[in-house]
Design a protein around this motif. Structure first.
Motif, PDB file in Angstrom:
ATOM      1  N   PRO A  14       0.809  -1.227   0.000  1.00  0.00           N
ATOM      2  CA  PRO A  14       0.000   0.000   0.000  1.00  0.00           C
ATOM      3  C   PRO A  14       0.840   1.273   0.000  1.00  0.00           C
ATOM      4  O   PRO A  14       0.500   2.247  -0.665  1.00  0.00           O
ATOM      5  CB  PRO A  14      -0.840  -0.119   1.275  1.00  0.00           C
ATOM      6  CG  PRO A  14      -0.919  -1.585   1.541  1.00  0.00           C
ATOM      7  CD  PRO A  14       0.404  -2.134   1.085  1.00  0.00           C
ATOM      8  N   ARG A  15       1.947   1.269   0.719  1.00  0.00           N
ATOM      9  CA  ARG A  15       2.811   2.452   0.743  1.00  0.00           C
ATOM     10  C   ARG A  15       3.464   2.679  -0.616  1.00  0.00           C
ATOM     11  O   ARG A  15       3.565   3.809  -1.090  1.00  0.00           O
ATOM     12  CB  ARG A  15       3.889   2.313   1.824  1.00  0.00           C
ATOM     13  CG  ARG A  15       3.347   2.487   3.216  1.00  0.00           C
ATOM     14  CD  ARG A  15       4.420   2.333   4.252  1.00  0.00           C
ATOM     15  NE  ARG A  15       3.893   2.485   5.586  1.00  0.00           N
ATOM     16  CZ  ARG A  15       4.587   2.241   6.686  1.00  0.00           C
ATOM     17  NH1 ARG A  15       5.842   1.840   6.608  1.00  0.00           N
ATOM     18  NH2 ARG A  15       4.035   2.396   7.867  1.00  0.00           N
ATOM     19  N   LEU A  16       3.939   1.610  -1.239  1.00  0.00           N
ATOM     20  CA  LEU A  16       4.525   1.739  -2.567  1.00  0.00           C
ATOM     21  C   LEU A  16       3.482   2.218  -3.575  1.00  0.00           C
ATOM     22  O   LEU A  16       3.760   3.080  -4.414  1.00  0.00           O
ATOM     23  CB  LEU A  16       5.128   0.406  -3.021  1.00  0.00           C
ATOM     24  CG  LEU A  16       6.397  -0.034  -2.302  1.00  0.00           C
ATOM     25  CD1 LEU A  16       6.731  -1.473  -2.658  1.00  0.00           C
ATOM     26  CD2 LEU A  16       7.557   0.887  -2.641  1.00  0.00           C
ATOM     27  N   ARG A  17       2.294   1.655  -3.485  1.00  0.00           N
ATOM     28  CA  ARG A  17       1.214   2.016  -4.409  1.00  0.00           C
ATOM     29  C   ARG A  17       0.863   3.503  -4.302  1.00  0.00           C
ATOM     30  O   ARG A  17       0.741   4.194  -5.306  1.00  0.00           O
ATOM     31  CB  ARG A  17      -0.020   1.149  -4.135  1.00  0.00           C
ATOM     32  CG  ARG A  17      -1.086   1.249  -5.210  1.00  0.00           C
ATOM     33  CD  ARG A  17      -2.255   0.295  -4.954  1.00  0.00           C
ATOM     34  NE  ARG A  17      -1.842  -1.095  -5.112  1.00  0.00           N
ATOM     35  CZ  ARG A  17      -1.838  -2.009  -4.128  1.00  0.00           C
ATOM     36  NH1 ARG A  17      -2.238  -1.689  -2.909  1.00  0.00           N
ATOM     37  NH2 ARG A  17      -1.457  -3.238  -4.360  1.00  0.00           N
ATOM     38  N   VAL A  18       0.708   4.024  -3.087  1.00  0.00           N
ATOM     39  CA  VAL A  18       0.332   5.420  -2.887  1.00  0.00           C
ATOM     40  C   VAL A  18       1.441   6.373  -3.365  1.00  0.00           C
ATOM     41  O   VAL A  18       1.163   7.512  -3.734  1.00  0.00           O
ATOM     42  CB  VAL A  18      -0.083   5.697  -1.425  1.00  0.00           C
ATOM     43  CG1 VAL A  18       1.114   5.810  -0.511  1.00  0.00           C
ATOM     44  CG2 VAL A  18      -0.935   6.939  -1.321  1.00  0.00           C
ATOM     45  N   GLN A  19       2.684   5.888  -3.405  1.00  0.00           N
ATOM     46  CA  GLN A  19       3.785   6.709  -3.916  1.00  0.00           C
ATOM     47  C   GLN A  19       3.928   6.593  -5.433  1.00  0.00           C
ATOM     48  O   GLN A  19       4.782   7.239  -6.028  1.00  0.00           O
ATOM     49  CB  GLN A  19       5.100   6.308  -3.254  1.00  0.00           C
ATOM     50  CG  GLN A  19       5.198   6.672  -1.791  1.00  0.00           C
ATOM     51  CD  GLN A  19       5.096   8.155  -1.508  1.00  0.00           C
ATOM     52  OE1 GLN A  19       4.447   8.536  -0.554  1.00  0.00           O
ATOM     53  NE2 GLN A  19       5.705   8.999  -2.296  1.00  0.00           N
ATOM     54  N   GLY A  20       3.107   5.742  -6.048  1.00  0.00           N
ATOM     55  CA  GLY A  20       3.151   5.592  -7.505  1.00  0.00           C
ATOM     56  C   GLY A  20       4.217   4.640  -8.004  1.00  0.00           C
ATOM     57  O   GLY A  20       4.621   4.710  -9.166  1.00  0.00           O
ATOM     58  N   ALA A  21       4.663   3.725  -7.161  1.00  0.00           N
ATOM     59  CA  ALA A  21       5.697   2.767  -7.566  1.00  0.00           C
ATOM     60  C   ALA A  21       5.142   1.774  -8.581  1.00  0.00           C
ATOM     61  O   ALA A  21       3.965   1.416  -8.555  1.00  0.00           O
ATOM     62  CB  ALA A  21       6.216   2.011  -6.341  1.00  0.00           C
ATOM     63  N   LYS A  25       8.144  -4.035 -10.468  1.00  0.00           N
ATOM     64  CA  LYS A  25       9.596  -3.912 -10.304  1.00  0.00           C
ATOM     65  C   LYS A  25      10.020  -4.004  -8.838  1.00  0.00           C
ATOM     66  O   LYS A  25      11.188  -3.801  -8.523  1.00  0.00           O
ATOM     67  CB  LYS A  25      10.080  -2.601 -10.911  1.00  0.00           C
ATOM     68  CG  LYS A  25       9.897  -2.558 -12.417  1.00  0.00           C
ATOM     69  CD  LYS A  25      10.728  -1.450 -13.003  1.00  0.00           C
ATOM     70  CE  LYS A  25      10.738  -1.547 -14.500  1.00  0.00           C
ATOM     71  NZ  LYS A  25      11.828  -2.356 -14.992  1.00  0.00           N
ATOM     72  N   CYS A  26       9.086  -4.282  -7.941  1.00  0.00           N
ATOM     73  CA  CYS A  26       9.367  -4.388  -6.509  1.00  0.00           C
ATOM     74  C   CYS A  26       9.275  -5.848  -6.090  1.00  0.00           C
ATOM     75  O   CYS A  26       8.261  -6.498  -6.340  1.00  0.00           O
ATOM     76  CB  CYS A  26       8.384  -3.540  -5.710  1.00  0.00           C
ATOM     77  SG  CYS A  26       8.406  -1.796  -6.160  1.00  0.00           S
ATOM     78  N   HIS A  27      10.316  -6.337  -5.460  1.00  0.00           N
ATOM     79  CA  HIS A  27      10.371  -7.744  -5.064  1.00  0.00           C
ATOM     80  C   HIS A  27      10.840  -7.841  -3.614  1.00  0.00           C
ATOM     81  O   HIS A  27      11.717  -7.087  -3.193  1.00  0.00           O
ATOM     82  CB  HIS A  27      11.344  -8.513  -5.949  1.00  0.00           C
ATOM     83  CG  HIS A  27      11.002  -8.421  -7.399  1.00  0.00           C
ATOM     84  ND1 HIS A  27      10.147  -9.296  -8.007  1.00  0.00           N
ATOM     85  CD2 HIS A  27      11.392  -7.526  -8.352  1.00  0.00           C
ATOM     86  CE1 HIS A  27      10.031  -8.960  -9.282  1.00  0.00           C
ATOM     87  NE2 HIS A  27      10.766  -7.886  -9.520  1.00  0.00           N
ATOM     88  N   ILE A  28      10.256  -8.791  -2.896  1.00  0.00           N
ATOM     89  CA  ILE A  28      10.672  -9.047  -1.517  1.00  0.00           C
ATOM     90  C   ILE A  28      11.231 -10.451  -1.453  1.00  0.00           C
ATOM     91  O   ILE A  28      10.560 -11.413  -1.851  1.00  0.00           O
ATOM     92  CB  ILE A  28       9.498  -8.867  -0.537  1.00  0.00           C
ATOM     93  CG1 ILE A  28       9.060  -7.397  -0.540  1.00  0.00           C
ATOM     94  CG2 ILE A  28       9.894  -9.324   0.868  1.00  0.00           C
ATOM     95  CD1 ILE A  28       7.843  -7.101   0.292  1.00  0.00           C
ATOM     96  N   VAL A 175      -3.385   4.961   4.514  1.00  0.00           N
ATOM     97  CA  VAL A 175      -2.006   4.789   4.061  1.00  0.00           C
ATOM     98  C   VAL A 175      -1.421   6.154   3.774  1.00  0.00           C
ATOM     99  O   VAL A 175      -1.957   6.910   2.970  1.00  0.00           O
ATOM    100  CB  VAL A 175      -1.952   3.913   2.786  1.00  0.00           C
ATOM    101  CG1 VAL A 175      -0.518   3.792   2.300  1.00  0.00           C
ATOM    102  CG2 VAL A 175      -2.540   2.550   3.063  1.00  0.00           C
ATOM    103  N   GLY A 176      -0.339   6.463   4.428  1.00  0.00           N
ATOM    104  CA  GLY A 176       0.264   7.788   4.258  1.00  0.00           C
ATOM    105  C   GLY A 176       1.223   7.829   3.087  1.00  0.00           C
ATOM    106  O   GLY A 176       1.961   6.871   2.809  1.00  0.00           O
ATOM    107  N   ALA A 177       1.196   8.950   2.395  1.00  0.00           N
ATOM    108  CA  ALA A 177       2.145   9.213   1.316  1.00  0.00           C
ATOM    109  C   ALA A 177       3.132  10.262   1.786  1.00  0.00           C
ATOM    110  O   ALA A 177       2.802  11.140   2.583  1.00  0.00           O
ATOM    111  CB  ALA A 177       1.404   9.707   0.074  1.00  0.00           C
TER     112      ALA A 177
END
Length: 185
Positions: A14-21, A25-28, A175-177
């Motif tokens: 959710p944090r990545l999404r709200v920042q427009g990521a 391309k994001c993997h854990i 969710v904070g941006a």
């Protein structure tokens, strides 16, 4: 990303999404297991002792630009004394070599200790090697004059002139941006 504190589903994504990521391309990198070992059916925790596993993930993903380790203390592996300079350097050196080999920036998150120190770099929990090995160190803190404002301030800088700091607020609910301020600190 190696993350031990935040849940990917309810916090990180959710944090990545709200920042427009771009989430593709994001993997854990979670756990690992040995498929050749019949008794090894459950994921084991990845640590910095498993540089080969981390390297394999970088190769499999391809075009990796950033490796985040959050928090570093959770990934040192059992038996590593985080207060001993030589042990910390022994764990960080292979990651630094891996970063150099693949052109990957490494962002290490460390918590601050509670005791007083003469410099902010000395506030990092554990050995001074955590900041010694790094080429650039930044400190995140609550603005002492405004608890809603965060300051990202330059500490050590070996690759460029020391930079001015940045300030931001976290906006939005639930969710904070991050809302960066335009002026340097």
């Amino acid at each position: 990303m190696l993350t031990a504190e935040d849940d990917p589903a309810d916090t990180i994504k959710p944090r990545l999404r709200v920042q427009g990521a771009n989430l593709s391309k994001c993997h854990i990198l979670g756990g690992m297991y040995d498929p050749d070992d019949e008794d090894d059916t459950a994921d084991r925790f990845v640590s910095l002792s498993n540089v080969g596993v981390i390297e394999e993930a970088i190769q499999d993903i391809g075009d990796v630009k950033l490796l985040i380790i959050d928090p570093i203390g959770s990934y040192l592996g059992s038996g590593t004394d985080s207060h001993r300079d030589n042990e910390v350097r022994g764990k960080l050196a292979p990651i630094a070599a891996l970063a150099d080999q693949y052109g990957v920036a490494v962002l290490i998150v460390s918590h601050s200790r509670k005791a007083a120190a003469t410099t902010a770099d000395d506030l990092v929990m554990g050995s001074r090697a955590f900041t010694g090995v790094c080429r650039s160190v930044w400190h995140l803190m609550v603005d002492p004059k405004n608890e809603d404002r965060r300051l990202l301030l330059s500490g050590k800088s070996n690759l460029a002139k020391k930079s001015t700091g940045l300030a931001f607020r976290i906006e939005g609910d639930p969710v904070g941006a991050i809302a960066w301020e335009p002026d340097p600190v």
